[in-house]
Design a protein around this motif. Structure first.
Motif, PDB file in Angstrom:
ATOM      1  N   ILE A  73       4.654   1.899   7.134  1.00  0.00           N
ATOM      2  CA  ILE A  73       4.932   1.297   5.852  1.00  0.00           C
ATOM      3  C   ILE A  73       4.258   0.241   5.546  1.00  0.00           C
ATOM      4  O   ILE A  73       3.528  -0.036   4.322  1.00  0.00           O
ATOM      5  N   MET A  74       4.456  -0.694   6.342  1.00  0.00           N
ATOM      6  CA  MET A  74       3.573  -2.156   5.973  1.00  0.00           C
ATOM      7  C   MET A  74       1.962  -1.918   6.042  1.00  0.00           C
ATOM      8  O   MET A  74       1.403  -2.470   4.883  1.00  0.00           O
ATOM      9  N   ASN A  75       1.557  -1.239   6.691  1.00  0.00           N
ATOM     10  CA  ASN A  75      -0.027  -0.847   6.736  1.00  0.00           C
ATOM     11  C   ASN A  75      -0.367  -0.273   5.224  1.00  0.00           C
ATOM     12  O   ASN A  75      -1.189  -0.596   4.841  1.00  0.00           O
ATOM     13  N   HIS A  76       0.374   0.778   5.046  1.00  0.00           N
ATOM     14  CA  HIS A  76       0.029   1.373   3.746  1.00  0.00           C
ATOM     15  C   HIS A  76       0.188   0.654   2.589  1.00  0.00           C
ATOM     16  O   HIS A  76      -0.422   0.711   1.877  1.00  0.00           O
ATOM     17  N   LEU A  77       1.255  -0.236   2.600  1.00  0.00           N
ATOM     18  CA  LEU A  77       1.601  -1.387   1.351  1.00  0.00           C
ATOM     19  C   LEU A  77       0.430  -2.258   1.409  1.00  0.00           C
ATOM     20  O   LEU A  77      -0.298  -2.661   0.387  1.00  0.00           O
ATOM     21  N   LYS A  78      -0.258  -2.695   2.523  1.00  0.00           N
ATOM     22  CA  LYS A  78      -1.305  -3.694   2.625  1.00  0.00           C
ATOM     23  C   LYS A  78      -2.407  -2.970   1.949  1.00  0.00           C
ATOM     24  O   LYS A  78      -3.153  -3.694   1.422  1.00  0.00           O
ATOM     25  N   GLN A  79      -2.945  -1.783   2.485  1.00  0.00           N
ATOM     26  CA  GLN A  79      -4.063  -0.921   2.077  1.00  0.00           C
ATOM     27  C   GLN A  79      -3.885  -0.465   0.454  1.00  0.00           C
ATOM     28  O   GLN A  79      -4.985  -0.531  -0.108  1.00  0.00           O
ATOM     29  N   SER A  80      -2.686  -0.260   0.018  1.00  0.00           N
ATOM     30  CA  SER A  80      -2.740   0.156  -1.476  1.00  0.00           C
ATOM     31  C   SER A  80      -2.535  -0.991  -2.533  1.00  0.00           C
ATOM     32  O   SER A  80      -2.703  -0.935  -3.585  1.00  0.00           O
ATOM     33  N   ASN A  81      -2.201  -2.137  -1.841  1.00  0.00           N
ATOM     34  CA  ASN A  81      -1.864  -3.292  -2.509  1.00  0.00           C
ATOM     35  C   ASN A  81      -3.059  -3.598  -3.414  1.00  0.00           C
ATOM     36  O   ASN A  81      -4.216  -3.963  -2.679  1.00  0.00           O
ATOM     37  N   THR A  82      -3.144  -4.015  -4.665  1.00  0.00           N
ATOM     38  CA  THR A  82      -4.173  -4.232  -5.614  1.00  0.00           C
ATOM     39  C   THR A  82      -4.005  -5.625  -6.205  1.00  0.00           C
ATOM     40  O   THR A  82      -4.777  -6.271  -6.837  1.00  0.00           O
ATOM     41  N   LYS A  83      -2.915  -6.314  -6.139  1.00  0.00           N
ATOM     42  CA  LYS A  83      -2.514  -7.546  -6.695  1.00  0.00           C
ATOM     43  C   LYS A  83      -2.872  -8.675  -5.582  1.00  0.00           C
ATOM     44  O   LYS A  83      -2.131  -8.843  -4.526  1.00  0.00           O
ATOM     45  N   GLU A  84      -3.350  -9.670  -6.169  1.00  0.00           N
ATOM     46  CA  GLU A  84      -4.011 -10.953  -5.099  1.00  0.00           C
ATOM     47  C   GLU A  84      -2.612 -11.825  -4.981  1.00  0.00           C
ATOM     48  O   GLU A  84      -2.561 -12.449  -4.137  1.00  0.00           O
ATOM     49  N   SER A  85      -1.762 -11.871  -5.870  1.00  0.00           N
ATOM     50  CA  SER A  85      -0.484 -12.511  -5.930  1.00  0.00           C
ATOM     51  C   SER A  85       0.615 -11.929  -5.103  1.00  0.00           C
ATOM     52  O   SER A  85       1.733 -12.508  -4.849  1.00  0.00           O
ATOM     53  N   VAL A  86       0.309 -10.779  -4.361  1.00  0.00           N
ATOM     54  CA  VAL A  86       1.324 -10.135  -3.491  1.00  0.00           C
ATOM     55  C   VAL A  86       0.703  -9.890  -2.265  1.00  0.00           C
ATOM     56  O   VAL A  86      -0.435  -9.350  -2.063  1.00  0.00           O
ATOM     57  N   GLU A  87       1.385 -10.102  -0.947  1.00  0.00           N
ATOM     58  CA  GLU A  87       0.920 -10.020   0.216  1.00  0.00           C
ATOM     59  C   GLU A  87       2.136  -9.506   1.179  1.00  0.00           C
ATOM     60  O   GLU A  87       3.241  -9.866   0.652  1.00  0.00           O
ATOM     61  N   PHE A  88       1.989  -8.841   2.225  1.00  0.00           N
ATOM     62  CA  PHE A  88       2.781  -8.240   3.129  1.00  0.00           C
ATOM     63  C   PHE A  88       2.621  -8.902   4.492  1.00  0.00           C
ATOM     64  O   PHE A  88       1.286  -9.253   4.859  1.00  0.00           O
TER      65      PHE A  88
END
Length: 125
Positions: A94-109
């Motif tokens: 789940i974390m890997n998917h969120l990291k890969q699909s994240n497009t906002k530089e103000s959000v990190e996992f």
């Protein structure tokens, strides 16, 4: 066994909110009441904040618990007033998917509290 923690605390301009342990819908409501109060205090003062959302060890009692959390957390007000959001999660798919699909530089996992907090402290956009 992970102890339940639904507390929210403030460190400078960083709001650290915890939603961990075995969580029921009532726990989400309790968590959100405290979390929203802290956020509203910043908003009423015209200040933006950084969020560290600790969900490492989050175990929902039922699938409806996750929906309740998402509906409350992603309302328009809270994310709109944040400068940056760091999510602390269990390492895995789940974390890997969120990291890969994240497009906002103000959000990190993250899966490490210290790294998440350090990223927020250093975030300056």
């Amino acid at each position: 066994m992970i102890e339940k923690n639904v507390n929210t605390e403030v460190s400078g301009d960083i709001i650290v909110t915890h939603l961990i342990g075995h969580i029921k819908i009532e726990d989400v409501d309790d968590w959100f009441n405290g979390f929203e109060k802290v956020c509203q205090q910043f908003i009423s003062e015209g200040r933006k904040y950084k969020l560290l959302v600790d969900r490492k060890g989050y175990i929902p009692d039922h699938f409806s618990v996750q929906k309740e959390w998402k509906d409350k957390f992603f309302n328009n007000t809270i994310p709109k007033h944040s400068k940056a959001i760091a999510f602390l999660l269990e390492e895995g798919e789940i974390m890997n998917h969120l990291k890969q699909s994240n497009t906002k530089e103000s959000v990190e996992f993250f899966d490490n509290y210290g790294l998440a907090f350090k990223w927020l402290v250093e975030y300056s956009k």
